[in-house]
Motif scaffolding. Structure first.
Motif: not given
Length: 244
Positions: A153-176
């Motif tokens: 990811a580009e440096p200016e995208m890091m806020y979005g990276v952290r947001f997506f990481n949290r969403m991925r964790d939540l989605v994975s936890t919810g699904f599994f």
């Protein structure tokens, strides 16, 4: 390896190992467990205290996400875990509702998640002139690809990276942790260790046998699911042959 399989392996090999890795559970165990829960007043929500049930009911009566935010969460969830030939998608498993609940159960999630959803719409507006949910699938994936891979990811995208990481964790936890996800993981549940004695063929091979008294006292398959009760002196009173 697809995204779903990767998440499955991460969960099985990491934090989820203690939850999902276990020995087998038979259909008899499952059926008898359901009977025990029903006999003891269980049902949906079994294991929750009265206060916890009231807390859950209060959360379910409240709404955190707006309709648009929840739609965005649903699109992201199905990008992270889409349907395939083995099971349904994250939304099929009820993941958006799980994330809605988590926002109220753990308030520190609220601002980062809402802010991330706003950031996502803002970025899509700058690039495509429309909100994330209104973008084409190709545009949505183009946006997600910019924040789904932290090392690229580009440096200016890091806020979005952290947001997506949290969403991925939540989605994975919810699904599994959903019924669908557990079935997909082929999770069998914990199984109590039953001892049925030394196999008969082994006993015969070495010239041994159990006497009837021992069999009556220690090996009773029909009583293995009965919860023990004791009298005031500590004697078991509801198991035949175990009165002392």
């Amino acid at each position: 390896m697809d995204r779903r399989e990767h998440l499955k392996l991460l969960l099985a090999g990491g934090a989820g190992a203690a939850l999902f890795m276990s020995s087998s559970c038979t259909e008899e165990d499952r059926r008898r467990s359901e009977e025990i829960i029903a006999e003891n007043g269980g049902g949906p929500g079994y294991g929750r205290t009265e206060e916890e049930e009231k807390r859950d009911a209060r959360f379910r009566s409240q709404t955190f996400f707006t309709e648009h935010e929840l739609a965005t969460v649903a699109v992201l969830a199905d990008i992270i875990i889409p349907a395939d030939e083995e099971s349904g998608s994250a939304t099929d498993a009820g993941v958006p509702d799980f994330i809605e609940f988590m926002m109220k159960d753990y308030p520190p999630f609220q601002d980062p998640t809402r802010g991330g959803l706003m950031w996502l719409d803002s970025e899509c507006n700058k690039r495509f002139g429309k909100r994330f949910v209104d973008c084409s699938e190709e545009e949505q994936m183009e946006m997600v690809d910019m924040i789904a891979w932290p090392d690229e990811a580009e440096p200016e995208m890091m806020y979005g990276v952290r947001f997506f990481n949290r969403m991925r964790d939540l989605v994975s936890t919810g699904f599994f942790t959903s019924e669908m996800g557990v079935e997909y993981m082929d999770y069998k549940g914990n199984t109590p260790g039953f001892w049925d004695g030394v196999p008969q063929d082994v006993l015969e091979e070495h010239g041994f046998s159990y006497d009837d008294e021992m069999m009556d006292k220690y090996i009773k398959r029909e009583e293995r699911y009965i919860l023990a009760e004791w009298d005031e002196d500590g004697n078991v009173i509801n198991r035949s042959g175990n009165n002392s």
